[in-house]
Scaffold this motif. Sequence first.
Motif, PDB file in Angstrom:
ATOM      1  N   ALA B 378      16.448  39.331  18.241  1.00  0.00           N
ATOM      2  CA  ALA B 378      15.873  40.154  17.175  1.00  0.00           C
ATOM      3  C   ALA B 378      14.443  39.707  16.876  1.00  0.00           C
ATOM      4  N   LEU B 379      14.199  38.396  16.923  1.00  0.00           N
ATOM      5  CA  LEU B 379      12.840  37.895  16.680  1.00  0.00           C
ATOM      6  C   LEU B 379      11.898  38.388  17.777  1.00  0.00           C
ATOM      7  N   LEU B 380      12.388  38.330  19.021  1.00  0.00           N
ATOM      8  CA  LEU B 380      11.571  38.842  20.125  1.00  0.00           C
ATOM      9  C   LEU B 380      11.288  40.329  19.943  1.00  0.00           C
ATOM     10  N   ASN B 381      12.289  41.000  19.416  1.00  0.00           N
ATOM     11  CA  ASN B 381      12.150  42.440  19.238  1.00  0.00           C
ATOM     12  C   ASN B 381      11.075  42.771  18.207  1.00  0.00           C
ATOM     13  N   ILE B 382      10.910  41.878  17.231  1.00  0.00           N
ATOM     14  CA  ILE B 382       9.844  42.090  16.249  1.00  0.00           C
ATOM     15  C   ILE B 382       8.490  41.995  16.949  1.00  0.00           C
ATOM     16  N   ALA B 383       8.355  40.990  17.831  1.00  0.00           N
ATOM     17  CA  ALA B 383       7.114  40.862  18.600  1.00  0.00           C
ATOM     18  C   ALA B 383       6.910  42.106  19.454  1.00  0.00           C
ATOM     19  N   ASN B 384       8.013  42.619  19.985  1.00  0.00           N
ATOM     20  CA  ASN B 384       7.956  43.822  20.799  1.00  0.00           C
ATOM     21  C   ASN B 384       7.403  44.995  19.990  1.00  0.00           C
ATOM     22  N   ALA B 385       7.913  45.115  18.769  1.00  0.00           N
ATOM     23  CA  ALA B 385       7.432  46.207  17.915  1.00  0.00           C
ATOM     24  C   ALA B 385       5.962  46.033  17.582  1.00  0.00           C
ATOM     25  N   ALA B 386       5.556  44.786  17.389  1.00  0.00           N
ATOM     26  CA  ALA B 386       4.141  44.520  17.113  1.00  0.00           C
ATOM     27  C   ALA B 386       3.297  44.964  18.298  1.00  0.00           C
ATOM     28  N   PHE B 387       3.770  44.654  19.505  1.00  0.00           N
ATOM     29  CA  PHE B 387       3.063  45.101  20.709  1.00  0.00           C
ATOM     30  C   PHE B 387       2.977  46.615  20.750  1.00  0.00           C
ATOM     31  N   TRP B 388       4.090  47.252  20.385  1.00  0.00           N
ATOM     32  CA  TRP B 388       4.155  48.717  20.388  1.00  0.00           C
ATOM     33  C   TRP B 388       3.128  49.317  19.431  1.00  0.00           C
ATOM     34  N   VAL B 389       3.000  48.707  18.271  1.00  0.00           N
ATOM     35  CA  VAL B 389       2.051  49.221  17.278  1.00  0.00           C
ATOM     36  C   VAL B 389       0.621  49.018  17.769  1.00  0.00           C
ATOM     37  N   LEU B 390       0.356  47.837  18.389  1.00  0.00           N
ATOM     38  CA  LEU B 390      -1.005  47.534  18.831  1.00  0.00           C
ATOM     39  C   LEU B 390      -1.447  48.442  19.969  1.00  0.00           C
ATOM     40  N   THR B 391      -0.513  48.947  20.749  1.00  0.00           N
ATOM     41  CA  THR B 391      -0.878  49.700  21.949  1.00  0.00           C
ATOM     42  C   THR B 391      -0.738  51.200  21.762  1.00  0.00           C
ATOM     43  N   THR B 392      -0.642  51.660  20.530  1.00  0.00           N
ATOM     44  CA  THR B 392      -0.459  53.098  20.337  1.00  0.00           C
ATOM     45  C   THR B 392      -1.650  53.901  20.833  1.00  0.00           C
ATOM     46  N   TRP B 394      -3.401  53.449  23.524  1.00  0.00           N
ATOM     47  CA  TRP B 394      -3.610  53.424  24.968  1.00  0.00           C
ATOM     48  C   TRP B 394      -3.570  54.837  25.546  1.00  0.00           C
ATOM     49  N   SER B 395      -4.338  55.009  26.614  1.00  0.00           N
ATOM     50  CA  SER B 395      -4.405  56.338  27.217  1.00  0.00           C
ATOM     51  C   SER B 395      -3.144  56.608  28.032  1.00  0.00           C
ATOM     52  N   LEU B 396      -3.027  57.819  28.536  1.00  0.00           N
ATOM     53  CA  LEU B 396      -1.755  58.252  29.127  1.00  0.00           C
ATOM     54  C   LEU B 396      -1.244  57.386  30.283  1.00  0.00           C
ATOM     55  N   PRO B 397      -2.072  57.062  31.316  1.00  0.00           N
ATOM     56  CA  PRO B 397      -1.508  56.214  32.382  1.00  0.00           C
ATOM     57  C   PRO B 397      -1.050  54.871  31.852  1.00  0.00           C
ATOM     58  N   LEU B 398      -1.804  54.350  30.893  1.00  0.00           N
ATOM     59  CA  LEU B 398      -1.430  53.047  30.337  1.00  0.00           C
ATOM     60  C   LEU B 398      -0.163  53.130  29.485  1.00  0.00           C
ATOM     61  N   GLN B 399       0.200  54.339  29.074  1.00  0.00           N
ATOM     62  CA  GLN B 399       1.427  54.486  28.297  1.00  0.00           C
ATOM     63  C   GLN B 399       2.636  54.041  29.115  1.00  0.00           C
ATOM     64  N   PHE B 400       2.610  54.312  30.423  1.00  0.00           N
ATOM     65  CA  PHE B 400       3.726  53.866  31.264  1.00  0.00           C
ATOM     66  C   PHE B 400       3.801  52.351  31.283  1.00  0.00           C
ATOM     67  N   VAL B 401       2.618  51.709  31.361  1.00  0.00           N
ATOM     68  CA  VAL B 401       2.576  50.246  31.300  1.00  0.00           C
ATOM     69  C   VAL B 401       3.140  49.775  29.968  1.00  0.00           C
ATOM     70  N   ARG B 402       2.737  50.502  28.925  1.00  0.00           N
ATOM     71  CA  ARG B 402       3.201  50.114  27.588  1.00  0.00           C
ATOM     72  C   ARG B 402       4.733  50.152  27.515  1.00  0.00           C
ATOM     73  N   TRP B 403       5.337  51.243  28.024  1.00  0.00           N
ATOM     74  CA  TRP B 403       6.802  51.348  28.011  1.00  0.00           C
ATOM     75  C   TRP B 403       7.438  50.260  28.861  1.00  0.00           C
ATOM     76  N   GLY B 404       6.845  49.998  30.029  1.00  0.00           N
ATOM     77  CA  GLY B 404       7.404  48.977  30.913  1.00  0.00           C
ATOM     78  C   GLY B 404       7.366  47.604  30.280  1.00  0.00           C
ATOM     79  N   VAL B 405       6.211  47.261  29.713  1.00  0.00           N
ATOM     80  CA  VAL B 405       6.087  45.936  29.086  1.00  0.00           C
ATOM     81  C   VAL B 405       7.065  45.825  27.924  1.00  0.00           C
ATOM     82  N   SER B 406       7.141  46.876  27.138  1.00  0.00           N
ATOM     83  CA  SER B 406       8.023  46.839  25.974  1.00  0.00           C
ATOM     84  C   SER B 406       9.479  46.667  26.394  1.00  0.00           C
ATOM     85  N   ALA B 407       9.853  47.381  27.460  1.00  0.00           N
ATOM     86  CA  ALA B 407      11.234  47.230  27.938  1.00  0.00           C
ATOM     87  C   ALA B 407      11.455  45.831  28.481  1.00  0.00           C
TER      88      ALA B 407
END
Lengths: 252, 434
Positions: B378-392, B394-407
């Motif tokens: 759950a703690l890691l997941n909070i960091a994950n959400a923080a990453f998600w917020v910081l990368t909102t 990002w442009s479209l190709p980078l969105q795939f990277v964003r989803w991959g990293v988050s997963a």
Amino acid sequence: MLGSGIINGLIVTAKNFVGSYHDPKRMVTVEYPEQKTVLPENYRNFPFLITENATDPMGTLRCVACQICEKECPPQCIIIEKSKDKKPDANGKMQIYPAIFGIDTSVCMSCQICVEVCPFDAIKMDKVFEIAATNRFEGLFLTREQLAKPNSYYHEIHPVEAAEVDERLTAERKAAEEKAKAAAAAKAAAAAAKPAVPVTVAGGSLPGDRPGQMLGLQSANNSADPGLSRASATPPGPGSAPPATKTPTPEA
Amino acid sequence: MSLSTLSSQLSTAATASSAAAAAASPDSFLERAPLELRDWAVNLLPTPVQWLAHHLITIVCILAVFGLFFAFTTIAERKLLARLQNRLGPNRSGLPKLSILPWHFKHTLFGLSQPFADAIKAITKEDIVPAAADKLLHFLAPVIVVAFSLMTFAVLPFGRNIIPVELDAALLYFFAAGAATELAIFMAGWSSRNKYSLLAAMRALAQLISYELPLILSVVPIVLVTSTLSTKAIVLAQSGWTFGFLPHWFVFTPWGFAGFIIFLIAALAESNRSPFDLPEAESELVAGHLTEYSGFKYALFFMAEYFGLTALSGLGVTLFLGGWQAPLPFLEFIPSYLWFMGKLICMIVFFIWVRGTLLRLRIDQLTRLAWQFLVPLALLNIANAAFWVLTTQWSLPLQFVRWGVSAAIVVIPFIMMGRALSASYAPRSYRYAP
């Protein structure tokens, strides 16, 4: 991976859930009052009395009120009162019959000892189990009229056993008839030989004769042999006690 | 709600912003009907008592709806569990024969009247209070446990316009009220003056407090992403569809999915349900902290347990499954409160399914799962959400990277921690059995 076992388990129960609606073989429940399982043939509880003729149950009871079952019954749930008169049984022979025959099913433990000791094949084990009643005395104490069930019913519930019993009974009847015939022939011969001597042979007219030969119980009861007889089957036992207790008194 | 628009950035199609969509969709008559009915009833009364009537009607509605929901949850649970085990379940109780009626409706109603028969049984049973018990606390414990578990319903948005109390700090309130039931459990154990009740209550507390942590930590990412504690705003943040059919529910994001799984496990433990039903494992213990309770008080504890389960399921629906939102745009004609109840029922059926499947954990396995697995994840997941917020942005190709990293942030630790945790336990070797 962690959690794969949980998913496999969820799939198993989901299959159970779906299968329970379309696969009747999965369901083990028997909805009792509406559905009933077939009882095995050897299932037995609570004795009943056999009558030869279903149309006249009280007139054709096989029971001759010999009271052996009453004496043998371990929890003493049988009560029998002999009749004062005699009535013809199924074979047309004059017999004593039970004026009162009651079984207290709240006491009966279905041990089948009454069936084993009965020399007349008059009492057999039933298959009933739904005898719940609201009154312990009127509902669970079965009288002669409630206990009497025709032989055809016995064939219905225990076919193999009933067939054996019937076979034996007919064989015995045939043997008794032949013996009676032989006795009659002997009597006739004797009468022809010595017409002056009065006839005293009783033959097979005694009620306990035939079954007494079969099981040897009647003779044990009559002879009062201390080695063979059981406490319940020896009326002379308590009768002989007073002299035994009196013997030490002269010494004192 | 800027965040909902941010999360809809993936959509190349020009989807209207969710807030605008929610505002634009006209409220149908069915949508407004419950509120209009309430307002009509309130306006019948004189003005000085209108505020009181307004709140009383809300309370009575919650009590009636969720009281009945509880009743039918019990029968549904019994029937579903039975089906999961290839049995029939209760199907006998019909309507009683009333002597004042000339006729008797003899249908068994598929056993659906079973909960009412159970309620009558519970009410008419003898209420035994131990001689040495603390009478006041012994009486108060079931009252408080029901009261607090009912209070949690106040902040759940049941429909587009139906929310009993609109709090800004609704999530905080929910967890505060929900955690207060733990006090009642300890009250029950302590006031019984029975050492087994007390031990069981302490054990129950150990479990509940252990799982309070992953439960709240699994919710923090939502707060982080939506930057609000209000349940209404969180539901609105999940509105809209990508390509017109992919709903923006948080469960469909990597961090949301991980959070939902952690939330589910923690909610199971919080509501004392199998496989975490150690506090009152009915096949092992007498009744845990409920040993000295009987009759209706005992039933009240069970009621509170089901209320807690329903409230937690409702919170799960609100936070992760889009609340009252329809899954597809053309299904919006169905009133929002029906969508909420439908999702709630799905959650409860899932909990029953889990109960029919899994075995009960040991207390050490239970606490290890919470502290060594769920809390770090759950703690890691909070960091994950923080990453998600910081990368909102990002442009479209980078969105795939964003989803991959988050997963990857949740999946890789999940696999590694799972291996590490189960390494010392599997495959098992038994000393006395082959």
